[in-house]
Design a protein around this motif. Structure first.
Motif, PDB file in Angstrom:
ATOM      1  N   MET A  73       0.842  -1.198   0.000  1.00  0.00           N
ATOM      2  CA  MET A  73       0.000   0.000   0.000  1.00  0.00           C
ATOM      3  C   MET A  73       0.878   1.249   0.000  1.00  0.00           C
ATOM      4  O   MET A  73       1.829   1.331   0.761  1.00  0.00           O
ATOM      5  N   ARG A  74       0.558   2.184  -0.882  1.00  0.00           N
ATOM      6  CA  ARG A  74       1.360   3.399  -0.989  1.00  0.00           C
ATOM      7  C   ARG A  74       1.156   4.289   0.232  1.00  0.00           C
ATOM      8  O   ARG A  74       0.069   4.394   0.773  1.00  0.00           O
ATOM      9  N   ASP A  75       2.223   4.921   0.668  1.00  0.00           N
ATOM     10  CA  ASP A  75       2.174   5.808   1.836  1.00  0.00           C
ATOM     11  C   ASP A  75       2.524   7.220   1.381  1.00  0.00           C
ATOM     12  O   ASP A  75       3.625   7.454   0.920  1.00  0.00           O
ATOM     13  N   PRO A  76       1.616   8.207   1.536  1.00  0.00           N
ATOM     14  CA  PRO A  76       0.253   8.048   2.034  1.00  0.00           C
ATOM     15  C   PRO A  76      -0.724   7.723   0.907  1.00  0.00           C
ATOM     16  O   PRO A  76      -0.466   8.033  -0.250  1.00  0.00           O
ATOM     17  N   SER A  77      -1.830   7.137   1.253  1.00  0.00           N
ATOM     18  CA  SER A  77      -2.909   6.906   0.296  1.00  0.00           C
ATOM     19  C   SER A  77      -4.191   6.657   1.072  1.00  0.00           C
ATOM     20  O   SER A  77      -4.160   6.184   2.219  1.00  0.00           O
ATOM     21  N   LEU A  78      -5.312   6.967   0.453  1.00  0.00           N
ATOM     22  CA  LEU A  78      -6.606   6.746   1.096  1.00  0.00           C
ATOM     23  C   LEU A  78      -6.840   5.256   1.322  1.00  0.00           C
ATOM     24  O   LEU A  78      -7.363   4.845   2.372  1.00  0.00           O
ATOM     25  N   ARG A  79      -6.432   4.432   0.379  1.00  0.00           N
ATOM     26  CA  ARG A  79      -6.619   2.981   0.505  1.00  0.00           C
ATOM     27  C   ARG A  79      -5.845   2.437   1.703  1.00  0.00           C
ATOM     28  O   ARG A  79      -6.364   1.634   2.486  1.00  0.00           O
ATOM     29  N   ARG A  80      -4.601   2.873   1.855  1.00  0.00           N
ATOM     30  CA  ARG A  80      -3.785   2.435   2.988  1.00  0.00           C
ATOM     31  C   ARG A  80      -4.412   2.870   4.306  1.00  0.00           C
ATOM     32  O   ARG A  80      -4.542   2.078   5.250  1.00  0.00           O
ATOM     33  N   SER A  81      -4.792   4.154   4.409  1.00  0.00           N
ATOM     34  CA  SER A  81      -5.364   4.668   5.654  1.00  0.00           C
ATOM     35  C   SER A  81      -6.653   3.940   6.009  1.00  0.00           C
ATOM     36  O   SER A  81      -6.894   3.627   7.178  1.00  0.00           O
ATOM     37  N   ALA A  82      -7.486   3.659   5.018  1.00  0.00           N
ATOM     38  CA  ALA A  82      -8.739   2.953   5.270  1.00  0.00           C
ATOM     39  C   ALA A  82      -8.471   1.534   5.774  1.00  0.00           C
ATOM     40  O   ALA A  82      -9.145   1.057   6.693  1.00  0.00           O
ATOM     41  N   ALA A  83      -7.489   0.855   5.187  1.00  0.00           N
ATOM     42  CA  ALA A  83      -7.162  -0.505   5.617  1.00  0.00           C
ATOM     43  C   ALA A  83      -6.657  -0.518   7.063  1.00  0.00           C
ATOM     44  O   ALA A  83      -7.042  -1.378   7.864  1.00  0.00           O
ATOM     45  N   LEU A  84      -5.803   0.443   7.407  1.00  0.00           N
ATOM     46  CA  LEU A  84      -5.298   0.529   8.774  1.00  0.00           C
ATOM     47  C   LEU A  84      -6.423   0.848   9.759  1.00  0.00           C
ATOM     48  O   LEU A  84      -6.496   0.271  10.842  1.00  0.00           O
ATOM     49  N   PHE A  85      -7.312   1.760   9.369  1.00  0.00           N
ATOM     50  CA  PHE A  85      -8.417   2.135  10.253  1.00  0.00           C
ATOM     51  C   PHE A  85      -9.342   0.941  10.509  1.00  0.00           C
ATOM     52  O   PHE A  85      -9.768   0.693  11.640  1.00  0.00           O
ATOM     53  N   ARG A  86      -9.642   0.189   9.461  1.00  0.00           N
ATOM     54  CA  ARG A  86     -10.487  -1.005   9.637  1.00  0.00           C
ATOM     55  C   ARG A  86      -9.810  -1.995  10.580  1.00  0.00           C
ATOM     56  O   ARG A  86     -10.476  -2.624  11.418  1.00  0.00           O
ATOM     57  N   ALA A  87      -8.494  -2.137  10.453  1.00  0.00           N
ATOM     58  CA  ALA A  87      -7.760  -3.053  11.325  1.00  0.00           C
ATOM     59  C   ALA A  87      -7.801  -2.581  12.773  1.00  0.00           C
ATOM     60  O   ALA A  87      -7.959  -3.390  13.700  1.00  0.00           O
ATOM     61  N   PHE A  88      -7.678  -1.263  12.991  1.00  0.00           N
ATOM     62  CA  PHE A  88      -7.740  -0.722  14.353  1.00  0.00           C
ATOM     63  C   PHE A  88      -9.102  -1.008  14.989  1.00  0.00           C
ATOM     64  O   PHE A  88      -9.188  -1.308  16.185  1.00  0.00           O
ATOM     65  N   LEU A  89     -10.161  -0.919  14.193  1.00  0.00           N
ATOM     66  CA  LEU A  89     -11.498  -1.183  14.723  1.00  0.00           C
ATOM     67  C   LEU A  89     -11.647  -2.625  15.188  1.00  0.00           C
ATOM     68  O   LEU A  89     -12.475  -2.927  16.046  1.00  0.00           O
ATOM     69  N   ARG A  90     -10.826  -3.519  14.612  1.00  0.00           N
ATOM     70  CA  ARG A  90     -10.882  -4.940  14.973  1.00  0.00           C
ATOM     71  C   ARG A  90      -9.783  -5.343  15.950  1.00  0.00           C
ATOM     72  O   ARG A  90      -9.590  -6.534  16.214  1.00  0.00           O
ATOM     73  N   GLU A  91      -9.079  -4.352  16.511  1.00  0.00           N
ATOM     74  CA  GLU A  91      -7.915  -4.672  17.346  1.00  0.00           C
ATOM     75  C   GLU A  91      -8.262  -5.615  18.499  1.00  0.00           C
ATOM     76  O   GLU A  91      -7.542  -6.583  18.769  1.00  0.00           O
ATOM     77  N   ARG A  92      -9.353  -5.359  19.185  1.00  0.00           N
ATOM     78  CA  ARG A  92      -9.684  -6.170  20.368  1.00  0.00           C
ATOM     79  C   ARG A  92     -10.135  -7.570  19.995  1.00  0.00           C
ATOM     80  O   ARG A  92      -9.891  -8.524  20.735  1.00  0.00           O
ATOM     81  N   THR A  93     -10.808  -7.709  18.861  1.00  0.00           N
ATOM     82  CA  THR A  93     -11.312  -9.022  18.469  1.00  0.00           C
ATOM     83  C   THR A  93     -10.321  -9.794  17.606  1.00  0.00           C
ATOM     84  O   THR A  93     -10.354 -11.024  17.586  1.00  0.00           O
ATOM     85  N   ASP A  94      -9.439  -9.071  16.897  1.00  0.00           N
ATOM     86  CA  ASP A  94      -8.459  -9.734  16.034  1.00  0.00           C
ATOM     87  C   ASP A  94      -7.135  -8.965  16.093  1.00  0.00           C
ATOM     88  O   ASP A  94      -6.707  -8.356  15.107  1.00  0.00           O
TER      89      ASP A  94
END
Length: 241
Positions: free
Chosen positions: A1-22
């Protein structure tokens, strides 16, 4: 994922939302992203890397996968085993006093640790000490006025740390993991930038919003705005001779 990019930021944000469960998915993705950021400035293959405060070792594992001789130094025994057995070669060590000689590593890495130490400048000095002249120091931290500055109590920390902790207890029935002034400290963007730029043993290679999809280097240049909009500051520093 290119840094910075909207796609990268969205993927990281989705992962943060799942931090406690995954948490495994979240931290593996973050480790790959951090390694990509480092490799924009220095190769990991063959480099000696100290991962300071790296928890259970996801970053160390990714650095090793890319050919680095990486070692984890973690002060909290519980964190070492939070996601399974500790990574091979992990060292229980305080970031204020690393068991390393001066200039022992090519890259010193610290992700989201600075806001958990009472004296960030002593901690930074130790990271710099163990890095060889010409080597890199990677430091990223969540500043207090970031929307995530209160960690699990965010964004209610904007109304006061104690009020945010009380709300967390009411909502979850348990105490928050972090207490301001005990294991979480109010670190600020402007003050930190002034402190690192005043040093004569390092040069600032980049100071950027770690997760921003655009204007990553511009945001930390804006006084006031940067304290909220940076979210998480990434500093890449070069050790001077």
């Amino acid at each position: 994922m290119r840094d910075p990019s909207l796609r990268r930021s969205a993927a990281l944000f989705r992962a943060f939302l799942r931090e406690r469960t995954d948490p495994g998915h979240c931290y593996r993705l973050l480790a790959r992203d951090a390694a990509d950021q480092i490799e924009r400035y220095a190769p990991l293959r063959g480099a000696v890397v100290a991962d300071v405060g790296g928890g259970s070792g996801h970053f160390t594992a990714e650095f090793r996968r890319r050919g680095a001789r990486a070692w984890l130094f973690e002060p909290d025994a519980a964190e070492l085993t939070a996601h399974g057995p500790p990574i091979e070669g992990a060292v229980l060590a305080d970031g204020y006093l690393l068991p390393l000689a001066d200039g022992a590593v090519d890259i010193c890495f610290s992700s989201n640790v600075l806001e958990h130490v009472a004296d960030p400048q002593i901690f930074l000095s130790e990271l710099i000490r163990v890095t060889r002249p010409g080597g890199l120091i990677y430091v990223a931290f969540t500043n207090w006025f970031s929307p995530w500055g209160g960690h699990e109590t965010a964004p209610w920390h904007y109304l006061g740390a104690e009020r945010a902790r009380a709300r967390y207890r009411r909502r979850t029935g348990q105490a928050a993991k972090h207490t301001l002034g005990v294991n979480l400290f109010a670190v600020h963007i402007g003050r930190t930038l002034r402190q690192v730029r005043a040093r004569d043993d390092i040069a600032v290679v980049t100071a950027r919003s770690r997760y921003a999809p655009f204007l990553a280097e511009a945001i930390p240049r804006l006084p006031g705005v940067r304290e909220v909009a940076t979210w998480n500051l990434l500093l890449i520093l070069r050790r001077l001779p």
